[in-house]
Design a protein around this motif. Sequence first.
Motif, PDB file in Angstrom:
ATOM      1  N   TYR A 264       0.731  -1.155   0.125  1.00 62.81           N
ATOM      2  CA  TYR A 264      -0.004   0.010   0.027  1.00 62.81           C
ATOM      3  C   TYR A 264       0.965   1.357   0.060  1.00 62.81           C
ATOM      4  O   TYR A 264       0.587   2.400  -0.690  1.00 62.81           O
ATOM      5  CB  TYR A 264      -0.861   0.000   1.133  1.00 62.81           C
ATOM      6  CG  TYR A 264      -1.975  -0.874   1.122  1.00 62.81           C
ATOM      7  CD1 TYR A 264      -2.975  -0.770   0.089  1.00 62.81           C
ATOM      8  CD2 TYR A 264      -2.202  -1.755   2.126  1.00 62.81           C
ATOM      9  CE1 TYR A 264      -4.190  -1.640  -0.367  1.00 62.81           C
ATOM     10  CE2 TYR A 264      -3.346  -2.780   1.893  1.00 62.81           C
ATOM     11  CZ  TYR A 264      -4.187  -2.515   0.684  1.00 62.81           C
ATOM     12  OH  TYR A 264      -5.321  -3.467   0.779  1.00 62.81           O
ATOM     13  N   TYR A 265       1.963   1.131   0.841  1.00 66.54           N
ATOM     14  CA  TYR A 265       2.909   2.422   0.704  1.00 66.54           C
ATOM     15  C   TYR A 265       3.605   2.633  -0.377  1.00 66.54           C
ATOM     16  O   TYR A 265       3.576   3.814  -1.015  1.00 66.54           O
ATOM     17  CB  TYR A 265       4.068   2.077   1.916  1.00 66.54           C
ATOM     18  CG  TYR A 265       4.855   3.206   2.400  1.00 66.54           C
ATOM     19  CD1 TYR A 265       4.358   4.384   2.963  1.00 66.54           C
ATOM     20  CD2 TYR A 265       5.965   3.487   1.552  1.00 66.54           C
ATOM     21  CE1 TYR A 265       5.189   5.501   3.298  1.00 66.54           C
ATOM     22  CE2 TYR A 265       6.751   4.646   1.909  1.00 66.54           C
ATOM     23  CZ  TYR A 265       6.402   5.615   2.760  1.00 66.54           C
ATOM     24  OH  TYR A 265       7.112   6.840   2.998  1.00 66.54           O
ATOM     25  N   MET A 266       4.164   1.540  -1.176  1.00 61.91           N
ATOM     26  CA  MET A 266       4.589   1.624  -2.653  1.00 61.91           C
ATOM     27  C   MET A 266       3.620   2.145  -3.498  1.00 61.91           C
ATOM     28  O   MET A 266       3.743   3.311  -4.310  1.00 61.91           O
ATOM     29  CB  MET A 266       5.174   0.321  -3.154  1.00 61.91           C
ATOM     30  CG  MET A 266       5.523   0.485  -4.445  1.00 61.91           C
ATOM     31  SD  MET A 266       5.954  -0.895  -5.316  1.00 61.91           S
ATOM     32  CE  MET A 266       7.390  -1.514  -4.620  1.00 61.91           C
ATOM     33  N   LEU A 267       2.229   1.787  -3.715  1.00 62.31           N
ATOM     34  CA  LEU A 267       1.424   2.165  -4.180  1.00 62.31           C
ATOM     35  C   LEU A 267       0.972   3.545  -4.255  1.00 62.31           C
ATOM     36  O   LEU A 267       0.865   4.487  -4.983  1.00 62.31           O
ATOM     37  CB  LEU A 267       0.055   1.355  -4.171  1.00 62.31           C
ATOM     38  CG  LEU A 267      -1.206   1.826  -4.928  1.00 62.31           C
ATOM     39  CD1 LEU A 267      -0.758   1.873  -6.472  1.00 62.31           C
ATOM     40  CD2 LEU A 267      -2.394   0.929  -4.781  1.00 62.31           C
ATOM     41  N   ALA A 268       0.820   4.083  -2.845  1.00 60.49           N
ATOM     42  CA  ALA A 268       0.585   5.452  -2.508  1.00 60.49           C
ATOM     43  C   ALA A 268       1.775   6.450  -2.895  1.00 60.49           C
ATOM     44  O   ALA A 268       1.644   7.500  -3.406  1.00 60.49           O
ATOM     45  CB  ALA A 268       0.471   5.556  -0.949  1.00 60.49           C
TER      46      ALA A 268
ATOM     47  N   TYR B 129      -3.669  12.431  -6.107  1.00 56.06           N
ATOM     48  CA  TYR B 129      -3.694  12.430  -4.599  1.00 56.06           C
ATOM     49  C   TYR B 129      -4.746  11.836  -3.889  1.00 56.06           C
ATOM     50  O   TYR B 129      -4.440  11.573  -2.703  1.00 56.06           O
ATOM     51  CB  TYR B 129      -3.574  14.151  -4.309  1.00 56.06           C
ATOM     52  CG  TYR B 129      -2.625  14.729  -4.804  1.00 56.06           C
ATOM     53  CD1 TYR B 129      -1.189  14.332  -4.716  1.00 56.06           C
ATOM     54  CD2 TYR B 129      -2.547  16.175  -5.540  1.00 56.06           C
ATOM     55  CE1 TYR B 129       0.179  15.061  -5.483  1.00 56.06           C
ATOM     56  CE2 TYR B 129      -1.428  16.736  -6.154  1.00 56.06           C
ATOM     57  CZ  TYR B 129      -0.128  16.079  -5.999  1.00 56.06           C
ATOM     58  OH  TYR B 129       0.854  16.860  -6.535  1.00 56.06           O
ATOM     59  N   GLU B 130      -5.880  11.948  -4.506  1.00 55.02           N
ATOM     60  CA  GLU B 130      -7.165  11.268  -3.617  1.00 55.02           C
ATOM     61  C   GLU B 130      -6.849   9.683  -3.534  1.00 55.02           C
ATOM     62  O   GLU B 130      -7.325   9.264  -2.561  1.00 55.02           O
ATOM     63  CB  GLU B 130      -8.084  11.593  -4.741  1.00 55.02           C
ATOM     64  CG  GLU B 130      -9.572  10.950  -3.786  1.00 55.02           C
ATOM     65  CD  GLU B 130     -10.790  11.612  -4.870  1.00 55.02           C
ATOM     66  OE1 GLU B 130     -12.214  11.076  -4.384  1.00 55.02           O
ATOM     67  OE2 GLU B 130     -10.773  12.169  -5.782  1.00 55.02           O
ATOM     68  N   GLN B 131      -6.329   9.181  -4.590  1.00 61.85           N
ATOM     69  CA  GLN B 131      -6.076   7.837  -4.414  1.00 61.85           C
ATOM     70  C   GLN B 131      -5.048   7.694  -3.540  1.00 61.85           C
ATOM     71  O   GLN B 131      -4.943   6.405  -2.708  1.00 61.85           O
ATOM     72  CB  GLN B 131      -5.745   7.052  -5.797  1.00 61.85           C
ATOM     73  CG  GLN B 131      -6.945   7.074  -6.797  1.00 61.85           C
ATOM     74  CD  GLN B 131      -6.386   7.466  -8.195  1.00 61.85           C
ATOM     75  OE1 GLN B 131      -6.154   8.379  -8.704  1.00 61.85           O
ATOM     76  NE2 GLN B 131      -6.569   6.140  -8.975  1.00 61.85           N
ATOM     77  N   ALA B 132      -3.874   8.307  -3.640  1.00 59.17           N
ATOM     78  CA  ALA B 132      -2.755   8.104  -2.738  1.00 59.17           C
ATOM     79  C   ALA B 132      -3.240   8.221  -1.225  1.00 59.17           C
ATOM     80  O   ALA B 132      -2.794   7.495  -0.315  1.00 59.17           O
ATOM     81  CB  ALA B 132      -1.571   9.409  -2.763  1.00 59.17           C
ATOM     82  N   LEU B 133      -4.170   9.182  -1.156  1.00 60.15           N
ATOM     83  CA  LEU B 133      -4.838   9.503   0.549  1.00 60.15           C
ATOM     84  C   LEU B 133      -5.296   8.055   1.115  1.00 60.15           C
ATOM     85  O   LEU B 133      -5.121   7.995   1.917  1.00 60.15           O
ATOM     86  CB  LEU B 133      -5.495  10.610   0.538  1.00 60.15           C
ATOM     87  CG  LEU B 133      -6.269  11.149   1.966  1.00 60.15           C
ATOM     88  CD1 LEU B 133      -5.257  11.181   2.723  1.00 60.15           C
ATOM     89  CD2 LEU B 133      -7.102  12.288   1.606  1.00 60.15           C
ATOM     90  N   VAL B 134      -6.093   7.592   0.138  1.00 59.98           N
ATOM     91  CA  VAL B 134      -6.809   6.403   0.401  1.00 59.98           C
ATOM     92  C   VAL B 134      -5.777   5.239   1.046  1.00 59.98           C
ATOM     93  O   VAL B 134      -5.907   4.473   1.907  1.00 59.98           O
ATOM     94  CB  VAL B 134      -7.676   5.771  -0.662  1.00 59.98           C
ATOM     95  CG1 VAL B 134      -8.289   4.295  -0.227  1.00 59.98           C
ATOM     96  CG2 VAL B 134      -8.828   6.750  -0.797  1.00 59.98           C
ATOM     97  N   ASN B 135      -4.622   5.018   0.119  1.00 60.07           N
ATOM     98  CA  ASN B 135      -3.638   4.131   0.442  1.00 60.07           C
ATOM     99  C   ASN B 135      -2.730   4.553   1.651  1.00 60.07           C
ATOM    100  O   ASN B 135      -2.283   3.511   2.515  1.00 60.07           O
ATOM    101  CB  ASN B 135      -2.663   3.848  -0.852  1.00 60.07           C
ATOM    102  CG  ASN B 135      -3.542   2.999  -1.665  1.00 60.07           C
ATOM    103  OD1 ASN B 135      -4.160   2.113  -1.608  1.00 60.07           O
ATOM    104  ND2 ASN B 135      -3.724   3.685  -2.980  1.00 60.07           N
ATOM    105  N   ILE B 136      -2.812   5.825   1.959  1.00 58.61           N
ATOM    106  CA  ILE B 136      -1.873   6.083   3.144  1.00 58.61           C
ATOM    107  C   ILE B 136      -2.718   5.718   4.415  1.00 58.61           C
ATOM    108  O   ILE B 136      -2.181   5.444   5.224  1.00 58.61           O
ATOM    109  CB  ILE B 136      -1.508   7.717   3.029  1.00 58.61           C
ATOM    110  CG1 ILE B 136      -0.540   7.884   2.250  1.00 58.61           C
ATOM    111  CG2 ILE B 136      -0.950   8.257   4.440  1.00 58.61           C
ATOM    112  CD1 ILE B 136       0.987   7.353   2.514  1.00 58.61           C
TER     113      ILE B 136
END
Length: 328
Positions: free
Chosen positions: A90-94, A103-110
């Motif tokens: 999840y961290y790599m994907l973010a 940014y919206e998708q990155a926030l979900v994964n963070i």
Amino acid sequence: MDERSKRKKRISTKVWVRILAGFLALTLALFIIMIDLTRVKINTETDNEANNAAATLLAERTEYIEKNVFARAGDVITNVFTTPKTFSSYYMLASIQIGQNKYEQALVNIERCLAQYRGDDLSILDDLWMKKGCLQTLQDDYHGALISFSNISDIGRDTPEILRIKIQIYIETQDLPNAKIALLTYLNEAPSDLNMRTLLAEVYYLNGNYKLGAAQYTYLIKATGDSDGSLHFMRGMLRSQQGDYEPAIADFVYAVGADFEDPAACCEQQALCYYMLEKNELTLSLGKKAIDIGSDNIDPANLYKFMGLSALTLGYYAESSEHFSEAI
């Protein structure tokens, strides 16, 4: 070799050429797609200073962005063929999504990383809360961002990088008291940051703390020399607001001599200061000069009103009447 065999060979050659051309075209298309996927798209130069500060911090603290294009390509390919289930995936994907400006998708994964993390390493938790706060800032969720930044440990909460974002959020939301507190905390750690000191001077001005604001401009003038007169002009504005008219006039005169971009505004402010000092002839002459030069930043109607009062005091009744007529 007979004619039939030659024809078959020509057809076979054409087929292989087409296959090779198709393969090369597909390879080129995949290469272009990969280049686009690995290109860092994070934008640090927008009209929103809070967003710029958040994007800059993410760019500095996201390892994926610091990698070369081949390493980024490896991460992207790994991500394509992997279904994220673990903290690291999840961290790599973010991280990839941050680099891609998603940014919206990155926030979900963070947030998924925060939900999965079971350790007690404050540096990891601080990194996650920092990234969450930055991503919220970039989506204009300032309230959420400030909450995320407050979850950072005492060691990392008030670093200059985090404070820069918080300052810009407070400015953006017009929370001037908290902007002042954050600026003072920041400048205690980075006193030579002249941009932030300028911002503090402006906050003092907007808060009505004219003496403190003037002191900041004095610091800036000593530090920079003020080659264009803009700092003297702003200090003059603050000094005039607190009734220090003579020093204010000196600042406006200096600004004009330094070819300040708006000499009409300097003349206008001098005229108003001279009015408060009951120097009516100078009020009239500087007021006329300001109007003759002209500027979108001056208020001719207000200026004519004070010129009318000065002319009236001096017994110039006809001139006074003209000025009052212009003020209407």
